[in-house]
Motif scaffolding. Structure first.
Motif, PDB file in Angstrom:
ATOM      1  N   ILE A  45      26.008  46.352  36.535  1.00 24.17           N
ATOM      2  CA  ILE A  45      24.262  47.070  37.161  1.00 24.17           C
ATOM      3  C   ILE A  45      23.723  45.634  38.067  1.00 24.17           C
ATOM      4  O   ILE A  45      23.060  46.670  38.954  1.00 24.17           O
ATOM      5  CB  ILE A  45      23.462  46.726  35.721  1.00 24.17           C
ATOM      6  N   ALA A  46      24.362  45.002  38.294  1.00 28.25           N
ATOM      7  CA  ALA A  46      23.741  43.750  39.172  1.00 28.25           C
ATOM      8  C   ALA A  46      24.851  44.125  41.023  1.00 28.25           C
ATOM      9  O   ALA A  46      24.237  43.232  41.684  1.00 28.25           O
ATOM     10  CB  ALA A  46      24.359  42.307  39.049  1.00 28.25           C
ATOM     11  N   GLY A  47      25.554  45.137  40.974  1.00 30.08           N
ATOM     12  CA  GLY A  47      25.817  45.583  42.122  1.00 30.08           C
ATOM     13  C   GLY A  47      27.075  44.592  42.343  1.00 30.08           C
ATOM     14  O   GLY A  47      27.709  44.503  43.314  1.00 30.08           O
ATOM     15  N   GLU A  48      28.072  44.341  41.841  1.00 31.17           N
ATOM     16  CA  GLU A  48      29.030  43.023  42.191  1.00 31.17           C
ATOM     17  C   GLU A  48      30.081  43.873  41.498  1.00 31.17           C
ATOM     18  O   GLU A  48      31.431  43.341  41.600  1.00 31.17           O
ATOM     19  CB  GLU A  48      29.209  42.203  41.006  1.00 31.17           C
ATOM     20  N   GLY A  49      30.825  44.831  41.053  1.00 31.05           N
ATOM     21  CA  GLY A  49      31.035  45.982  40.728  1.00 31.05           C
ATOM     22  C   GLY A  49      31.830  45.551  39.361  1.00 31.05           C
ATOM     23  O   GLY A  49      31.582  44.784  38.185  1.00 31.05           O
ATOM     24  N   PHE A  50      33.508  46.403  39.212  1.00 30.02           N
ATOM     25  CA  PHE A  50      33.854  45.654  38.394  1.00 30.02           C
ATOM     26  C   PHE A  50      34.981  44.337  38.311  1.00 30.02           C
ATOM     27  O   PHE A  50      35.594  44.389  38.305  1.00 30.02           O
ATOM     28  CB  PHE A  50      34.946  46.723  37.887  1.00 30.02           C
ATOM     29  N   ALA A  51      33.425  43.731  37.586  1.00 23.74           N
ATOM     30  CA  ALA A  51      33.987  42.464  37.389  1.00 23.74           C
ATOM     31  C   ALA A  51      34.040  41.591  36.146  1.00 23.74           C
ATOM     32  O   ALA A  51      32.640  41.907  35.623  1.00 23.74           O
ATOM     33  CB  ALA A  51      33.344  41.659  38.817  1.00 23.74           C
ATOM     34  N   GLY A  52      34.987  40.864  36.271  1.00 25.93           N
ATOM     35  CA  GLY A  52      34.627  39.857  34.533  1.00 25.93           C
ATOM     36  C   GLY A  52      34.965  38.740  34.842  1.00 25.93           C
ATOM     37  O   GLY A  52      35.223  37.784  35.882  1.00 25.93           O
TER      38      GLY A  52
END
Length: 140
Positions: A45-52
């Protein structure tokens, strides 16, 4: 539809009511623990991509989780609704209830109708299958 089928559907319906009830009785959908799935959803949602991140260390692109459930969770978090998590918890409850019917039918076919009824009833009341419906997790 024979009597056995009706009984399996009745057990499935009772199991569905139990699972939906568990979501509201535990009442943790207001601020649930979302773990890695929630982190990925919020980053999308924040536009950071598929990051964890979390227990893996700093947030970075990840392939730890399959993409479907975080995308499903992202949809509910992205929608402008005040409580997005009840739907994210009710969906597994709705999807897991038919397991009761399937296990009953398979057991009745492989063994006999009595074993099918016992299997369906045990599946309906099996605590982990009820508990995991109210978790923010794809584990049903």
């Amino acid at each position: 539809m024979d009597r056995l089928d009706r009984l399996f559907w009745m057990l499935t319906l009772v199991g569905l009511v139990i699972r939906v009830g568990a979501v509201f009785v535990w009442n943790d959908y207001r601020s649930p623990i979302t773990a890695a799935y929630g982190i990925v959803a919020r980053n999308l949602i924040a536009g950071e991509g598929f990051a964890g991140g979390g227990w893996l260390g700093p947030e970075q692109p990840t392939a730890l989780n399959t993409p479907l459930y975080p995308l499903f969770l992202t949809l509910w978090l992205w929608l402008p609704i005040p409580l997005p998590f009840p739907a994210a918890e009710l969906a597994p409850a709705l999807l897991s209830a038919p397991i009761i019917y399937l296990i009953g039918k398979i057991a009745a076919r492989v063994f006999n109708p009595a074993i099918g009824i016992i299997s369906a009833a045990l599946t309906m009341a099996y605590p982990p299958l009820i508990y995991f419906c109210k978790q923010i997790s794809p584990a049903i």
